[in-house]
Design an enzyme around this catalytic site. Sequence first.
Site, short mmCIF file in Angstrom:
data_model
loop_
_atom_site.label_atom_id
_atom_site.label_comp_id
_atom_site.label_asym_id
_atom_site.label_seq_id
_atom_site.Cartn_x
_atom_site.Cartn_y
_atom_site.Cartn_z
CB CYS A 1 -6.57 -0.27 -11.02
SG CYS A 1 -5.14 -0.10 -12.08
NE ARG B 1 -8.57 -1.84 -5.57
CZ ARG B 1 -8.72 -3.06 -5.08
NH1 ARG B 1 -9.14 -3.23 -3.86
NH2 ARG B 1 -8.45 -4.11 -5.81
CD1 TRP C 1 0.56 1.10 -8.02
CD2 TRP C 1 0.67 -0.64 -9.40
NE1 TRP C 1 1.76 0.48 -7.80
CE2 TRP C 1 1.85 -0.59 -8.63
CE3 TRP C 1 0.52 -1.67 -10.34
CZ2 TRP C 1 2.88 -1.52 -8.76
CZ3 TRP C 1 1.54 -2.59 -10.48
CH2 TRP C 1 2.71 -2.52 -9.69
CG ASN D 1 -7.80 -3.89 -10.91
OD1 ASN D 1 -6.57 -3.84 -11.04
ND2 ASN D 1 -8.39 -4.43 -9.86
N GLY D 2 -6.14 -4.79 -13.74
CA GLY D 2 -5.55 -6.09 -14.05
C GLY D 2 -4.63 -5.98 -15.25
CD GLU E 1 5.87 -5.06 9.48
OE1 GLU E 1 6.07 -5.65 8.41
OE2 GLU E 1 4.95 -4.22 9.62
CE LYS F 1 4.28 -1.50 7.97
NZ LYS F 1 4.44 -2.68 7.11
CD GLU G 1 5.83 -1.38 2.94
OE1 GLU G 1 4.96 -1.86 2.20
OE2 GLU G 1 5.74 -1.41 4.18
CG HIS H 1 27.39 -16.70 10.29
ND1 HIS H 1 28.45 -17.56 10.45
CD2 HIS H 1 26.54 -16.95 11.31
CE1 HIS H 1 28.23 -18.33 11.51
NE2 HIS H 1 27.08 -17.97 12.06
CE LYS I 1 -4.03 -1.49 3.31
NZ LYS I 1 -2.70 -1.77 3.86
C1 G6P Z 1 1.41 -4.86 -0.55
C2 G6P Z 1 1.31 -3.86 0.59
C3 G6P Z 1 1.84 -4.48 1.87
C4 G6P Z 1 1.13 -5.79 2.17
C5 G6P Z 1 1.23 -6.75 0.98
C6 G6P Z 1 0.33 -7.96 1.16
O1 G6P Z 1 2.73 -5.07 -0.90
O2 G6P Z 1 2.03 -2.69 0.27
O3 G6P Z 1 1.62 -3.58 2.96
O4 G6P Z 1 1.70 -6.37 3.30
O5 G6P Z 1 0.80 -6.10 -0.21
O6 G6P Z 1 -1.01 -7.54 1.10
P1 G6P Z 1 -2.22 -8.37 1.63
O7 G6P Z 1 -3.43 -7.56 1.30
O8 G6P Z 1 -2.20 -9.69 0.92
O9 G6P Z 1 -2.03 -8.55 3.11
#
Ligand code: G6P
Length: 616
Positions: free
Chosen positions: A2, A27, A76, A102-103, A485, A489, A492, A508, A611
């Site tokens: 949010c 956000r 969100w 927010n929260g 990673e 990606k 996501e 394995h 994010k």
């Molecule tokens: C969310 C984002 C990711 C990020 C993670 C940690 O899940 O979508 O891209 O890596 O949070 O975020 P931070 O701000 O703690 O790096």
Amino acid sequence: MCGIVGYVGPNSSVAVLLGGLSRLQYRGYDSAGLAVLGSDGVLETRKHAGKLKILIDDVDASPLVDGQTGIGHTRWATHGGPTDGNAHPHLGDDGKLALIHNGIIENFAPLKQELLDVGETFTSETDSEVAAVLVGRAFRETGDLTLAMRQVVARLEGAFTLLVVHQDRPGEVVGARHISPLVIGLGDGENFLGSDVAAFVEHTRRAVEIGDDQIVTIRPDSVEVTDFAGAPVDTREYEVAWDASASEKGGWSSFMRKEISEEPDAVYNTLLGRVLDGAVAFPDLGGLDDSVLKSIDRIVIIACGTAAYAGMLGKYAIEAWARVPVEVALSHEFRYSDPILNERTLVISVSQSGETMDTLMAVKFAKEGGARGLSICNTMGSSIPRESDAVIYTHAGPEVAVASTKAFVAQITALYLFGLHLAAVRGSLSAAEVSENLTELQAIPAKLAEVLVASAGIGELAGWMADTRSVLFLGRHVGFPVALEGALKLKELAYIHAEGFAAGELKHGPIALIEPGQIVFVIVPSPRDPSSLHPKVVSNIQEIRARGARVIAIAEKGDAAVLPFADEVIPIPLAAPLFEPLLSVVPLHIFALELATAKGLDVDQPRNLAKSVTVE
Ligand code: G6P
């Protein structure tokens, strides 16, 4: 989660709030809304489920009564689905008060029942509306919005940032924060509130941190901050290091594409001013001076998502250089695993936003357990650095796309810098060895620029894979976090099943997944690597090739051994083994972006994600 923005001042609050919301969309973006106090003294709200554009189009088509006081929210969803009714603001005091949140208010159910019992009614399923009704009732009794807020926050449990406006209090916005973030922007005859500085950086770069459990009241020419008991508190003003243009797309088709193109700069800027005469020069590591660093006997790196993969790479480097045992834990697992902590444990938190709730709570937990805390963070003024003994800021610049890219390479750079500093302090590397590694690190930005050029063909590669349903990623040693990673990606952004594996683990289990046509990315270590990893990974490629996999190798330029076995090779420049991930990850970022683009998906705002995850 949010995004929150508040404004008081002489300008059009609708324009200021919508501008702030468009910068805060990363956000949360499942609904958006505004409340403005018109110059006619009437409070008006507008809110919609869906992306901010729907709200903007609606306001364009049918303008809100404009005034100089208002609040805005991009959501969100936590409690209640993303519907118009659940969007913020929520109303109290018979529609005269508007609140955004927010929260999560954990005790909202008993509070709501209490309010229902006295005849209040609700129009949403949210926890937030309970706070709106409570503040409205408190204002009716006190006639003081700040006092009303103070009375209500004392009753709330959970994590929250709240902003309220009331039609009887023009020129006033009251905010409160408990764990969730809130920052003040200081203007000239105007003031702002925001979940982070992106909300107001277009108007001012002067910001003030609000501490946990504090209440703020802004008016055009005053800012008052108190604790939850009403006692005034000292605040610290700072200058935001970037301006609004840094968070704009600047001609790129997406923030993510722009941010990938900034990966060389992110590394360069994170190194800037921190390497002097072949040594690491941290101007200030706060509470982590040399004597403390010498006393450390264990390090735990905590983080979530992409930041946790940066942490895994930090482990390899710190153990290799400083010879201190390092564990990597997901923040939410760490906190509940009853970890052994004392003053010889250093907990390094890695977070782009500095607000990830899981990491913030884990940092606080570690502090209470007596551990030392170092934060690696990209956002000045955020909560995690404030809870730590020292911070190393990554200077990646504002990262707006939800999926982290440039912050990742900046986090690795900061962890490596710290590893070399620790090795120098503890004497586990000679000055010459430290200097040699720093030279490797300083060469990375130029090599990254080469990778970006060499990756130009990935769009085409992704184009013919647009219908693929599963992609696997294999790597060994430092190639393993890169594989993880790459898979994250792709999940996501492209909503494809993707898994990263340690290549040695293939036999394995995961090899059972290989069938003709299965796409497998393999991160190949350098053939110059003194360990025997290169031939082992080449053997792994042969094993999966024999079972029909389609292999895309990311390999060092000139690595002839992989050519006969890979369907495609993406070359990366030569680098020492520990530094290769900084290069090999970039083609994977680009691949995920291109595949999602080929599927017509929104790469900046993938579904269901946010994010800055400020709920646990
Ligand atoms: C969310 C984002 C990711 C990020 C993670 C940690 O899940 O979508 O891209 O890596 O949070 O975020 P931070 O701000 O703690 O790096």
